[in-house]
Design an enzyme around this catalytic site. Structure first.
Site, PDB file in Angstrom:
ATOM      1  N   SER A 113     126.239  30.883   9.686  1.00  0.00           N
ATOM      2  CA  SER A 113     126.840  30.651   8.655  1.00  0.00           C
ATOM      3  C   SER A 113     128.065  31.525   8.418  1.00  0.00           C
ATOM      4  CB  SER A 113     125.867  30.789   7.195  1.00  0.00           C
ATOM      5  OG  SER A 113     126.627  30.536   6.124  1.00  0.00           O
ATOM      6  N   HIS A 114     128.293  32.429   7.397  1.00  0.00           N
ATOM      7  CA  HIS A 114     129.286  33.559   6.854  1.00  0.00           C
ATOM      8  C   HIS A 114     129.089  34.550   7.804  1.00  0.00           C
ATOM      9  CE1 HIS A 114     125.637  34.104   5.000  1.00  0.00           C
ATOM     10  NE2 HIS A 114     125.777  35.521   4.831  1.00  0.00           N
ATOM     11  N   ASP A 277     133.092  28.618   4.586  1.00  0.00           N
ATOM     12  CA  ASP A 277     132.866  29.671   5.285  1.00  0.00           C
ATOM     13  C   ASP A 277     132.431  29.214   6.831  1.00  0.00           C
ATOM     14  OD1 ASP A 277     130.841  27.873   4.902  1.00  0.00           O
ATOM     15  OD2 ASP A 277     129.051  29.389   5.184  1.00  0.00           O
ATOM     16  N   ASP A 279     130.291  27.715   8.473  1.00  0.00           N
ATOM     17  CA  ASP A 279     129.825  26.285   8.800  1.00  0.00           C
ATOM     18  C   ASP A 279     130.077  25.120   7.889  1.00  0.00           C
ATOM     19  OD1 ASP A 279     127.953  27.567   7.017  1.00  0.00           O
ATOM     20  OD2 ASP A 279     126.243  26.506   7.534  1.00  0.00           O
ATOM     21  N   ASP A 281     129.628  25.055   4.529  1.00  0.00           N
ATOM     22  CA  ASP A 281     128.816  24.796   3.239  1.00  0.00           C
ATOM     23  C   ASP A 281     129.207  25.643   2.023  1.00  0.00           C
ATOM     24  OD1 ASP A 281     127.709  26.914   4.364  1.00  0.00           O
ATOM     25  OD2 ASP A 281     125.502  25.989   4.391  1.00  0.00           O
ATOM     26  N   ARG A 282     129.723  26.559   2.153  1.00  0.00           N
ATOM     27  CA  ARG A 282     130.089  27.541   1.190  1.00  0.00           C
ATOM     28  C   ARG A 282     131.591  27.251   0.428  1.00  0.00           C
ATOM     29  NH1 ARG A 282     127.502  33.461   1.409  1.00  0.00           N
ATOM     30  NH2 ARG A 282     125.468  32.649   2.233  1.00  0.00           N
ATOM     31  N   LYS A 376     124.455  22.430   0.949  1.00  0.00           N
ATOM     32  CA  LYS A 376     125.621  22.659  -0.070  1.00  0.00           C
ATOM     33  C   LYS A 376     126.882  22.187   0.747  1.00  0.00           C
ATOM     34  CE  LYS A 376     125.562  27.696   1.061  1.00  0.00           C
ATOM     35  NZ  LYS A 376     124.103  27.784   1.832  1.00  0.00           N
TER      36      LYS A 376
HETATM   37  C1  G16 Z   1     121.871  30.685   2.770  1.00  0.00           C
HETATM   38  C2  G16 Z   1     121.254  29.689   2.171  1.00  0.00           C
HETATM   39  C3  G16 Z   1     121.474  29.687   0.711  1.00  0.00           C
HETATM   40  C4  G16 Z   1     121.348  31.320   0.031  1.00  0.00           C
HETATM   41  C5  G16 Z   1     122.328  31.999   1.121  1.00  0.00           C
HETATM   42  C6  G16 Z   1     122.051  33.601   0.714  1.00  0.00           C
HETATM   43  O1  G16 Z   1     123.222  30.418   2.885  1.00  0.00           O
HETATM   44  O2  G16 Z   1     121.452  28.456   2.366  1.00  0.00           O
HETATM   45  O3  G16 Z   1     120.677  29.006  -0.023  1.00  0.00           O
HETATM   46  O4  G16 Z   1     122.095  31.398  -1.269  1.00  0.00           O
HETATM   47  O5  G16 Z   1     121.912  31.980   2.419  1.00  0.00           O
HETATM   48  O6  G16 Z   1     120.906  33.994   1.197  1.00  0.00           O
HETATM   49  P1  G16 Z   1     120.656  35.420   0.987  1.00  0.00           P
HETATM   50  O7  G16 Z   1     120.702  35.932  -0.216  1.00  0.00           O
HETATM   51  O8  G16 Z   1     119.159  35.566   1.510  1.00  0.00           O
HETATM   52  O9  G16 Z   1     121.256  36.263   2.175  1.00  0.00           O
HETATM   53  P2  G16 Z   1     124.185  30.105   4.497  1.00  0.00           P
HETATM   54  O10 G16 Z   1     125.300  29.684   3.849  1.00  0.00           O
HETATM   55  O11 G16 Z   1     124.210  31.666   4.906  1.00  0.00           O
HETATM   56  O12 G16 Z   1     123.382  29.189   5.002  1.00  0.00           O
END
Ligand code: G16
Length: 543
Positions: A113-114, A277, A279, A281-282, A376
């Site tokens: 992800s990010h 981000d 991938d 999705d954000r 998302k």
């Molecule tokens: C993932 C989850 C999201 C979550 C985020 C932050 O996002 O899919 O639902 O809100 O992590 O999670 P944490 O607060 O546990 O770091 P992503 O974009 O990283 O896949």
């Protein structure tokens, strides 16, 4: 080509976090590490022989190598077909879209992800089910349980498959179809929004800037925004996906998307700015010299949803993660539709969407989406905003301030303390748990603690219970302070502090969130003993 059964030993650290298994690349490169996890996925989902799977990732370092391993293991485990994005690329929402459209058994998405990418940075893997959404906790628990006792995995001895040419090849008895990563997704977006109206807006002098952060959404944004919608060439910046995201941190927030922030707060700023981000999705949404918090963005999309063709009949309901502000709740109340409060993690929205209880979902962590897929979706949020802007013909700031005037403003901010020693971070959380009784009823200036708890969620669809989802200090005036340990970091612990205060009086709505929340921030630091226990005076990121 023959199937090889390889003996292996379990690794003890393959417990998926908030969104799949995320570790540093060298951890995944250890012999058998990825293979063990993939075999545990295959064993736990028990797909029927000949089933189809989707595989793709955000293009970060190790994506291609991992895909070759997964393809050979899928062939050895009886899958009949794998759809894989060209170059190994599929954004997370696009993977969800492809799983649903082609009705595959599920998919494997490779992303952290990010989090940054590169030889010493992060990599990740997760399984999404038939509905296109992240595996539920029951499934991720089962995968983890199998990973702790695995003794062998199956893999086909074969040459690598070319991922760069569209079309079909075979791997043993399995077909590998390399697909265009963008076309199914772009077609879906065009079916949801008024592309004609957006095209008119963009060609009528309305200027946008989309920062793809050298991550997966570059080709999607270029094709849709500049290609199909006619945004000026150069509207998409950092549009070429790179294995290390150009050395950046592909997290669309005010700190890490600073190039875009400088443009949007500079002279002659465009009318609308957005970033997504690693991938895809954000999303982060900006107007000219104006930042829209993700919580407000969810509320605003909900309040204006009927302006987009896909949602013109209205919404079934809204869901938000617990730390997300209650701005969406106020819209739900006005629309007389339910609003669900779930733990952090997109996986908790899947059941609600599958059961038709909610249409829109959102999280404070820059995630918004709807039931068009089960992830998302960053570019979807951007197109939704553009659709609203095309219909309302007002600047972003005016739309948001009008929204506050009507519903009140939920001032909101999140403080992240990244890379803390795990023991110190756990110590803060334990100290807060131990303080519940002492804090209840206590007053701090104008704030009085009404209740404190550790958030627990019972899924209304399948009855499953998730406990320990975040410490909540709920104040009598509706303000909240929440403490939660991130489940997506790969180094030490990340402690998140979420702050929220409601303000009905429009004459105060112009205040800076940090000013409006200053009192709550002091309370948070005091009751948590965060500075003493972690040695950190300042957060790493404030959003
Ligand atoms: C993932 C989850 C999201 C979550 C985020 C932050 O996002 O899919 O639902 O809100 O992590 O999670 P944490 O607060 O546990 O770091 P992503 O974009 O990283 O896949």
């Amino acid at each position: 080509m023959s199937i090889r059964t390889v003996s292996t030993q379990p690794f003890s650290d393959q417990k998926p976090g908030t969104s799949g298994l995320r570790k540093k690349v060298p951890v995944f490169q250890q012999p058998h590490y990825l293979e063990n996890f993939v075999q545990s996925i295959f064993d736990s989902i028990a797909a029927p022989k000949g089933a189809a799977l989707v595989v793709g990732g955000d293009g970060r370092y190790y994506n291609r190598e991992a895909i070759q391993i997964i393809l050979k293991m899928a062939a050895a485990n009886g899958f009949g077909k794998v759809l894989v994005g060209r170059g190994g690329i599929l954004s997370t929402p696009a993977a969800s879209c492809v799983i649903r459209k082609h009705k595959t058994f599920g998919g494997i998405i490779l992303s952290a992800s990010h989090n940054p990418g590169g030889p010493k940075e992060d990599f990740g893997i997760k399984y999404n089910g038939t509905n296109g959404g992240p595996a539920t906790e029951t499934v991720t628990e089962a995968i983890f349980a199998l990973s702790k006792k695995i003794s062998s995995y199956r893999i086909l001895d074969a040459a690598d498959v070319s991922l760069d040419t569209l079309g079909n090849t075979t791997l043993g008895d399995m077909q590998v179809q390399v697909i265009d990563p963008v076309s199914d997704y772009a077609e879906l977006m065009e079916s949801l929004f008024d592309f004609g109206a957006i095209r008119e807006l963009l060609q009528g002098g309305f200027r946008i800037k989309f920062d793809a952060m050298h991550a997966v959404n570059g080709p999607y944004a270029k094709h849709i925004l500049e290609g199909r919608l006619g945004a000026a060439a150069g509207s998409v910046m950092n549009g070429v996906p790179l294995e290390d995201f150009g050395g950046g941190h592909p997290d669309p927030n005010l700190t890490y998307a600073h190039d875009l922030v400088e443009i949007m707060y500079g002279d002659n700023a465009p009318d609308f700015g957005a970033a997504s981000d690693g991938d895809g999705d954000r999303n982060m949404i900006l107007g000219k010299h104006f930042f829209v918090t993700p919580s407000d963005s969810l509320a605003l999309l909900a309040a204006n949803a009927t302006l987009a063709p896909a949602y013109k009949k209205g919404l079934a309901g809204i869901a938000r993660s617990m730390p997300t502000s209650a701005a969406a709740d106020r819209v739900a109340q006005a629309l007389n539709i339910p609003c669900y409060e779930t733990p952090t993690g997109w996986k908790f929205f899947g059941n609600l969407m599958d059961a038709g209880r909610v249409t829109l979902c959102g999280e404070e962590s820059f995630g918004t989406g709807s039931d068009h897929v089960r992830e998302k979706d960053g570019l979807w949020a951007v197109l939704f905003w553009l659709n609203i802007l095309a219909a309302r013909k007002q600047p972003v700031e005016a739309i948001v301030t009008e929204h506050w005037a009507k519903y009140g403003r939920n001032f909101y901010s999140r403080y992240d303390y990244e890379g803390l020693p795990t023991e110190a971070a756990n110590g803060v959380v334990q100290h807060l748990r131990d303080s519940f009784a002492a804090l209840t009823g206590k007053s701090f200036g104008k704030y009085t603690v009404k209740t404190c708890d550790d958030f627990s969620y019972t899924d209304p669809v399948d009855g499953s219970v998730s406990q320990g989802q975040g410490i909540r200090l709920l104040f009598s005036d509706g303000s909240r302070i929440i403490f939660r340990l991130s489940g997506t970091g790969t180094e030490g612990a990340t402690l998140r502090v979420y702050l929220e205060a409601f303000e009905a009086d429009a004459s105060h709505h112009h205040l800076d969130a940090q000013v409006a929340l200053a009192g709550l921030i002091q309370i948070a630091l005091r009751v948590s003993e965060l500075q003493q226990r972690t040695g950190r005076d300042n957060p790493t990121v404030i959003t």
